[in-house]
Write a protein that holds these residues in place. Sequence first.
Motif, PDB file in Angstrom:
ATOM      1  N   VAL A  50     -19.909  13.795  78.265  1.00 38.10           N
ATOM      2  CA  VAL A  50     -20.485  14.480  79.415  1.00 38.10           C
ATOM      3  C   VAL A  50     -21.888  13.933  79.643  1.00 38.10           C
ATOM      4  N   PHE A  71     -18.961  12.803  83.943  1.00 42.50           N
ATOM      5  CA  PHE A  71     -18.553  12.109  82.728  1.00 42.50           C
ATOM      6  C   PHE A  71     -19.033  10.666  82.766  1.00 42.50           C
ATOM      7  N   GLU A  76     -12.524   9.363  81.106  1.00 38.76           N
ATOM      8  CA  GLU A  76     -12.874  10.629  80.462  1.00 38.76           C
ATOM      9  C   GLU A  76     -12.701  11.801  81.436  1.00 38.76           C
TER      10      GLU A  76
END
Length: 90
Positions: A50, A71, A76
Amino acid sequence: RLRLRRHFRALVHAGAMSDTAAPARLYVGNIPWSTTIDELRDIFAECGGVRDVDIPTGRQGRSRGYGIVEFNTTEEAHAAVTRMDGTCGV
């Protein structure tokens, strides 16, 4: 524990979908107004790297009921959608 509402949904920002190495932003809807940035970050950290989290607020300072999770890569972000879409976030 944070509980996201039943109709939790996440959508990959269309501009980032063509390049898997580019950052990708997810719209996370139907979150409780009491959700904090740290709580949202912790939930999505399980899905990948993140980069940033934001929960926009209205004029009175209350959450607008959605968040944006960015992300490091589109892969991801897609993994997060696959894992989290339709969940209660617990």
